[in-house]
Design an enzyme around this catalytic site. Structure first.
Site, PDB file in Angstrom:
ATOM      1  N   ASP A  41       6.574  53.064 -13.881  1.00 40.70           N
ATOM      2  CA  ASP A  41       7.508  52.955 -15.006  1.00 40.70           C
ATOM      3  C   ASP A  41       6.754  52.975 -16.339  1.00 40.70           C
ATOM      4  O   ASP A  41       7.373  52.904 -17.405  1.00 40.70           O
ATOM      5  CB  ASP A  41       8.451  51.753 -14.872  1.00 40.70           C
ATOM      6  CG  ASP A  41       7.731  50.420 -14.791  1.00 40.70           C
ATOM      7  OD1 ASP A  41       6.483  50.408 -14.788  1.00 40.70           O
ATOM      8  OD2 ASP A  41       8.424  49.380 -14.730  1.00 40.70           O
ATOM      9  N   SER A  42       5.425  53.138 -16.268  1.00 38.84           N
ATOM     10  CA  SER A  42       4.659  53.462 -17.477  1.00 38.84           C
ATOM     11  C   SER A  42       5.180  54.752 -18.086  1.00 38.84           C
ATOM     12  O   SER A  42       4.854  55.081 -19.222  1.00 38.84           O
ATOM     13  CB  SER A  42       3.168  53.598 -17.147  1.00 38.84           C
ATOM     14  OG  SER A  42       2.977  54.452 -16.042  1.00 38.84           O
ATOM     15  N   ASP A  80       7.792  52.724  -8.758  1.00 39.05           N
ATOM     16  CA  ASP A  80       8.122  51.436  -9.371  1.00 39.05           C
ATOM     17  C   ASP A  80       9.611  51.196  -9.327  1.00 39.05           C
ATOM     18  O   ASP A  80      10.406  52.110  -9.604  1.00 39.05           O
ATOM     19  CB  ASP A  80       7.701  51.437 -10.850  1.00 39.05           C
ATOM     20  CG  ASP A  80       6.305  50.907 -11.049  1.00 39.05           C
ATOM     21  OD1 ASP A  80       5.847  50.105 -10.209  1.00 39.05           O
ATOM     22  OD2 ASP A  80       5.676  51.289 -12.049  1.00 39.05           O
ATOM     23  N   LYS A 109       7.240  49.379  -5.620  1.00 41.01           N
ATOM     24  CA  LYS A 109       6.449  48.312  -6.243  1.00 41.01           C
ATOM     25  C   LYS A 109       7.374  47.427  -7.066  1.00 41.01           C
ATOM     26  O   LYS A 109       8.184  47.933  -7.841  1.00 41.01           O
ATOM     27  CB  LYS A 109       5.333  48.909  -7.108  1.00 41.01           C
ATOM     28  CG  LYS A 109       4.520  47.877  -7.868  1.00 41.01           C
ATOM     29  CD  LYS A 109       3.157  48.406  -8.292  1.00 41.01           C
ATOM     30  CE  LYS A 109       3.146  49.383  -9.418  1.00 41.01           C
ATOM     31  NZ  LYS A 109       3.643  48.863 -10.703  1.00 41.01           N
ATOM     32  N   GLU A 111       7.386  43.699  -9.508  1.00 36.07           N
ATOM     33  CA  GLU A 111       6.481  42.877 -10.317  1.00 36.07           C
ATOM     34  C   GLU A 111       6.780  41.390 -10.145  1.00 36.07           C
ATOM     35  O   GLU A 111       7.945  40.979 -10.147  1.00 36.07           O
ATOM     36  CB  GLU A 111       6.606  43.256 -11.801  1.00 36.07           C
ATOM     37  CG  GLU A 111       6.123  44.676 -12.074  1.00 36.07           C
ATOM     38  CD  GLU A 111       6.066  45.015 -13.560  1.00 36.07           C
ATOM     39  OE1 GLU A 111       6.286  44.122 -14.402  1.00 36.07           O
ATOM     40  OE2 GLU A 111       5.790  46.183 -13.864  1.00 36.07           O
ATOM     41  N   GLU A 178      -3.190  43.772 -12.100  1.00 35.24           N
ATOM     42  CA  GLU A 178      -3.427  44.380 -13.418  1.00 35.24           C
ATOM     43  C   GLU A 178      -4.004  43.325 -14.352  1.00 35.24           C
ATOM     44  O   GLU A 178      -3.446  42.219 -14.482  1.00 35.24           O
ATOM     45  CB  GLU A 178      -2.107  44.938 -13.975  1.00 35.24           C
ATOM     46  CG  GLU A 178      -2.281  45.565 -15.357  1.00 35.24           C
ATOM     47  CD  GLU A 178      -1.112  46.440 -15.802  1.00 35.24           C
ATOM     48  OE1 GLU A 178      -0.156  46.621 -15.020  1.00 35.24           O
ATOM     49  OE2 GLU A 178      -1.189  46.932 -16.943  1.00 35.24           O
TER      50      GLU A 178
HETATM   51  O1  KIV Z   1       3.724  51.851 -14.222  1.00 33.23           O
HETATM   52  C1  KIV Z   1       2.508  51.915 -14.048  1.00 33.23           C
HETATM   53  O2  KIV Z   1       1.822  52.867 -14.424  1.00 33.23           O
HETATM   54  C2  KIV Z   1       1.854  50.813 -13.360  1.00 33.23           C
HETATM   55  C3  KIV Z   1       0.369  50.764 -13.402  1.00 33.23           C
HETATM   56  C4  KIV Z   1      -0.073  50.177 -14.685  1.00 33.23           C
HETATM   57  C5  KIV Z   1      -0.187  50.048 -12.255  1.00 33.23           C
HETATM   58  O3  KIV Z   1       2.506  49.964 -12.835  1.00 33.23           O
END
Ligand code: KIV
Length: 269
Positions: A41-42, A80, A109, A111, A178
């Site tokens: 989600d970056s 994510d 993933k 958090e 992270e």
């Molecule tokens: O969204 C993302 O790119 C991430 C990385 C920073 C691990 O979760």
């Protein structure tokens, strides 16, 4: 595919992972030997131009997961779960996680530790592999007071260790750290029964992940901000500068992770 990768990680092979948001890069990364593609989600920052991951929706994640899977059908893909898609209700979390798996992800993933352990357990019990993201968790950037290293004190480190252990016991397949001290991530990696992935967490993790735009050295901050005001995080490394060739830069990243050259001490806390 996921289980084979997890076994390789547990037998000591370093896992090289990169964020990926589209089909072209998915194909390139897969052919270059990247072990796992993270539809992160970056993308809220590096694709959409925002200043955090908080604007990313399930629709965004489904779209990017689908096109990454289309570009590299043979790749192992982690997606994510975006903010608000899993924290409030177990049934919603499962429905959204299953949608990401249907879109092409092999693992999702989420958090946080603590109360997220129950969510991880529920997803796993219902057939969805989970990676737990601990340490600095970008979806909580406001609560954490900005981009700050986590687990610096003995007590804070113990909380991250406990979260990692509980997540592994709940059935999480992997734990991602992270921005935590390298010594802490190494200690937890040696302690828990599942592979770990680090970003700003030192070389002692089972594998590493980097944001593609950081590997290419092309990210200069949120769209509306002056590039001169942007400072790349300590863990970012531009692999493109050395070669001028994107494919070679990705291959060099994979090799640097596999042989333990990346991350070096200067990338770690
Ligand atoms: O969204 C993302 O790119 C991430 C990385 C920073 C691990 O979760």
């Amino acid at each position: 595919m996921l289980n084979a990768l997890l076994s390789r990680a547990m037998s000591g092979e370093k896992i090289a992972m990169l964020t990926c948001y589209d089909a072209t890069f998915a194909k390139l990364m897969h052919l270059a030997g990247v072990d796992m593609l993270l539809v992160g989600d970056s993308l809220g920052m590096v694709i959409q131009g925002g200043d955090s991951t908080l604007g990313v929706t399930m629709q965004d994640m489904l779209y990017h997961t689908r096109i990454v899977a289309k570009g590299a059908p043979g790749a192992v893909i982690m997606s994510d779960m975006p903010v608000d898609s899993y924290e409030h209700d177990l049934a919603d979390a499962l429905q959204n996680a299953q949608a990401l798996i249907e879109a092409g992800a092999h693992i999702v993933k989420i958090e946080g530790g603590g109360h997220m352990v129950e969510t991880a357990r529920y997803l796993v019990e219902n057939g969805v592999p989970v990676c737990a993201h601990l340490g600095f968790t970008p979806q909580s950037v406001e609560k954490l007071g900005g981009y700050k290293i986590q687990g610096k004190t003995e007590a804070a480190g113990q909380v991250i260790l406990k979260d990692a252990q509980e997540m592994a016991t709940a059935g999480a397949s992997m734990v991602l750290f992270e921005m935590v001290p390298a010594a802490l991530a190494t200690h937890i990696t040696e302690t828990i029964s599942v592979p770990t992935i680090g970003i700003g967490a030192g070389a002692g993790c089972s594998g590493q992940v980097l944001v593609l735009q950081d590997l290419l050295g092309i990210y200069t901050g949120p769209a509306e901000k002056n590039p001169q005001d942007y400072k790349a995080p300590r863990f970012a490394q531009n692999f493109l500068g050395q070669t001028g060739n994107i494919e070679k830069a990705i291959i060099n990243y994979v090799q640097a992770v596999k042989c333990g050259e990346f991350p070096a001490a200067q990338h770690s806390y």
